[in-house]
Design a protein around this motif. Structure first.
Motif, PDB file in Angstrom:
ATOM      1  N   ARG A 129       1.009  15.575  -8.486  1.00  0.00           N
ATOM      2  CA  ARG A 129       1.536  14.482  -7.669  1.00  0.00           C
ATOM      3  C   ARG A 129       0.421  13.855  -6.817  1.00  0.00           C
ATOM      4  O   ARG A 129       0.392  12.638  -6.615  1.00  0.00           O
ATOM      5  CB  ARG A 129       2.656  14.995  -6.756  1.00  0.00           C
ATOM      6  CG  ARG A 129       3.879  15.509  -7.494  1.00  0.00           C
ATOM      7  CD  ARG A 129       4.610  14.407  -8.208  1.00  0.00           C
ATOM      8  NE  ARG A 129       5.844  14.905  -8.823  1.00  0.00           N
ATOM      9  CZ  ARG A 129       6.010  15.112 -10.120  1.00  0.00           C
ATOM     10  NH1 ARG A 129       5.010  14.866 -10.955  1.00  0.00           N
ATOM     11  NH2 ARG A 129       7.149  15.558 -10.601  1.00  0.00           N
ATOM     12  N   GLY A 133      -0.926   9.719  -6.467  1.00  0.00           N
ATOM     13  CA  GLY A 133      -0.585   9.085  -5.201  1.00  0.00           C
ATOM     14  C   GLY A 133      -1.143   7.675  -5.056  1.00  0.00           C
ATOM     15  O   GLY A 133      -2.221   7.354  -5.557  1.00  0.00           O
ATOM     16  N   GLU A 134      -0.419   6.836  -4.341  1.00  0.00           N
ATOM     17  CA  GLU A 134      -0.824   5.450  -4.125  1.00  0.00           C
ATOM     18  C   GLU A 134      -2.197   5.303  -3.472  1.00  0.00           C
ATOM     19  O   GLU A 134      -2.948   4.373  -3.815  1.00  0.00           O
ATOM     20  CB  GLU A 134       0.238   4.730  -3.282  1.00  0.00           C
ATOM     21  CG  GLU A 134       0.103   3.228  -3.283  1.00  0.00           C
ATOM     22  CD  GLU A 134       0.358   2.617  -4.658  1.00  0.00           C
ATOM     23  OE1 GLU A 134      -0.278   1.598  -4.976  1.00  0.00           O
ATOM     24  OE2 GLU A 134       1.184   3.173  -5.409  1.00  0.00           O
ATOM     25  N   ARG A 176      -1.083   9.595   3.488  1.00  0.00           N
ATOM     26  CA  ARG A 176       0.232  10.110   3.130  1.00  0.00           C
ATOM     27  C   ARG A 176       0.449   9.897   1.642  1.00  0.00           C
ATOM     28  O   ARG A 176       0.255   8.787   1.138  1.00  0.00           O
ATOM     29  CB  ARG A 176       1.324   9.389   3.917  1.00  0.00           C
ATOM     30  CG  ARG A 176       2.621  10.191   4.034  1.00  0.00           C
ATOM     31  CD  ARG A 176       2.468  11.262   5.095  1.00  0.00           C
ATOM     32  NE  ARG A 176       3.477  12.306   4.938  1.00  0.00           N
ATOM     33  CZ  ARG A 176       3.489  13.410   5.678  1.00  0.00           C
ATOM     34  NH1 ARG A 176       2.548  13.613   6.587  1.00  0.00           N
ATOM     35  NH2 ARG A 176       4.422  14.321   5.509  1.00  0.00           N
ATOM     36  N   ARG A 178       3.208   9.996  -1.247  1.00  0.00           N
ATOM     37  CA  ARG A 178       4.641  10.042  -1.535  1.00  0.00           C
ATOM     38  C   ARG A 178       4.827   9.720  -3.011  1.00  0.00           C
ATOM     39  O   ARG A 178       4.688   8.568  -3.426  1.00  0.00           O
ATOM     40  CB  ARG A 178       5.404   9.041  -0.669  1.00  0.00           C
ATOM     41  CG  ARG A 178       5.318   9.316   0.831  1.00  0.00           C
ATOM     42  CD  ARG A 178       6.129   8.290   1.621  1.00  0.00           C
ATOM     43  NE  ARG A 178       6.124   8.562   3.046  1.00  0.00           N
ATOM     44  CZ  ARG A 178       5.232   8.064   3.903  1.00  0.00           C
ATOM     45  NH1 ARG A 178       4.280   7.255   3.459  1.00  0.00           N
ATOM     46  NH2 ARG A 178       5.296   8.358   5.187  1.00  0.00           N
ATOM     47  N   LYS A 180       7.599  10.774  -6.098  1.00  0.00           N
ATOM     48  CA  LYS A 180       8.819  11.471  -6.486  1.00  0.00           C
ATOM     49  C   LYS A 180       9.308  12.357  -5.338  1.00  0.00           C
ATOM     50  O   LYS A 180       9.571  11.876  -4.255  1.00  0.00           O
ATOM     51  CB  LYS A 180       8.581  12.252  -7.782  1.00  0.00           C
ATOM     52  CG  LYS A 180       8.261  11.342  -8.967  1.00  0.00           C
ATOM     53  CD  LYS A 180       8.106  12.101 -10.267  1.00  0.00           C
ATOM     54  CE  LYS A 180       7.819  11.139 -11.408  1.00  0.00           C
ATOM     55  NZ  LYS A 180       7.634  11.834 -12.700  1.00  0.00           N
ATOM     56  N   GLU A 181       9.389  13.686  -5.574  1.00  0.00           N
ATOM     57  CA  GLU A 181       9.936  14.564  -4.536  1.00  0.00           C
ATOM     58  C   GLU A 181       8.903  14.985  -3.499  1.00  0.00           C
ATOM     59  O   GLU A 181       9.243  15.664  -2.528  1.00  0.00           O
ATOM     60  CB  GLU A 181      10.544  15.821  -5.193  1.00  0.00           C
ATOM     61  CG  GLU A 181       9.529  16.853  -5.682  1.00  0.00           C
ATOM     62  CD  GLU A 181       8.773  16.459  -6.933  1.00  0.00           C
ATOM     63  OE1 GLU A 181       7.850  17.196  -7.315  1.00  0.00           O
ATOM     64  OE2 GLU A 181       9.108  15.425  -7.544  1.00  0.00           O
ATOM     65  N   VAL A 182       7.664  14.586  -3.685  1.00  0.00           N
ATOM     66  CA  VAL A 182       6.574  15.029  -2.805  1.00  0.00           C
ATOM     67  C   VAL A 182       6.317  14.007  -1.701  1.00  0.00           C
ATOM     68  O   VAL A 182       6.235  12.802  -1.953  1.00  0.00           O
ATOM     69  CB  VAL A 182       5.277  15.260  -3.621  1.00  0.00           C
ATOM     70  CG1 VAL A 182       4.074  15.399  -2.703  1.00  0.00           C
ATOM     71  CG2 VAL A 182       5.432  16.495  -4.488  1.00  0.00           C
ATOM     72  N   ASP A 183       6.188  14.485  -0.486  1.00  0.00           N
ATOM     73  CA  ASP A 183       5.815  13.655   0.663  1.00  0.00           C
ATOM     74  C   ASP A 183       4.946  14.532   1.558  1.00  0.00           C
ATOM     75  O   ASP A 183       5.453  15.320   2.360  1.00  0.00           O
ATOM     76  CB  ASP A 183       7.066  13.170   1.399  1.00  0.00           C
ATOM     77  CG  ASP A 183       6.745  12.243   2.577  1.00  0.00           C
ATOM     78  OD1 ASP A 183       5.548  12.089   2.912  1.00  0.00           O
ATOM     79  OD2 ASP A 183       7.691  11.684   3.161  1.00  0.00           O
TER      80      ASP A 183
END
Length: 210
Positions: A129, A133-134, A176, A178, A180-183
């Motif tokens: 993830r 990430g963005e 940060r 974010r 799917k389910e990851v933050d």
């Protein structure tokens, strides 16, 4: 016969993906994958890790490498990342602009379970993830580098902030992630190439990424 359940083991996790390769044809993708494998082999060799010691999992347009115990996590930031960046710049310097490679890289560590030839755990999922990430896409899109690197908070707290091996903590910025389910909080490494920093912003497509 009683079944033997093996508990999890602690391992470092390195995930790398090629950004934007979905626009290439099959031959171009194969060439890029071959180049990526060569770059990763050389980068791991610089870190003192033979390719044969790694457990490699295919990610379509990238690779997930489980690093053996005993390898310093600091070595996975330096000399691994500088060598990977050097190999990437050298490759991109000799190919046509349309075939240049841009990479997203994530470094994490955690408890893993062996499931046949694969390793599984929430930490493997988190590493994957992180690379999606963005913040990594945004860094590549700014056009200042062909390699975007993020490390997990665990790697930052255990290695980066202590400045091991001359690693500069100021070279990492909190972001940060974010997906799917990851933050989660992670740390983005500045890998800007001064020769490219003034170039215009280049969009990075997320369609078809592995």
């Amino acid at each position: 016969m009683r079944s033997v359940r093996r508990g999890p083991v602690h391992r470092s996790i390195v995930v790398v993906d090629i950004a934007g390769s979905s626009r290439w044809d099959n031959l171009a993708q194969l060439r890029a994958r071959a180049a990526l494998t060569r770059m990763m082999r050389l980068a791991f060799r610089a870190a003192g890790v033979g390719w044969w010691r790694l457990s490699i999992q295919d990610r379509g347009d990238g690779l997930l490498a489980i690093v053996p115990a005993g390898v310093s996590k600091a070595d996975l930031l330096d000399p691994f990342v500088p060598r990977l960046l050097a190999e990437l710049r050298a490759y991109n310097g000799i190919v046509a602009p349309a075939w240049r490679i841009r990479l997203r890289l994530a470094v994490h560590a955690g408890e893993l379970l062996r499931a046949g030839p694969r390793w599984v755990s929430e930490d493997v999922k988190l590493a994957c993830r992180l690379v999606d990430g963005e913040p990594l896409y945004e860094q590549l899109g700014r056009g200042g580098t062909d390699l975007a690197v993020v490390v997990s908070e665990r790697i930052h707290d255990g290695v980066v902030r202590h400045g091991y091996k001359g690693i500069d903590p100021a070279g990492y910025a909190p972001v940060r992630v974010r997906v799917k389910e990851v933050d989660v909080l992670a740390w983005l490494r500045e890998t800007a190439d001064p020769a490219r920093a003034s170039r215009v912003r280049v969009p990075v497509s997320r369609v078809g990424e592995g």
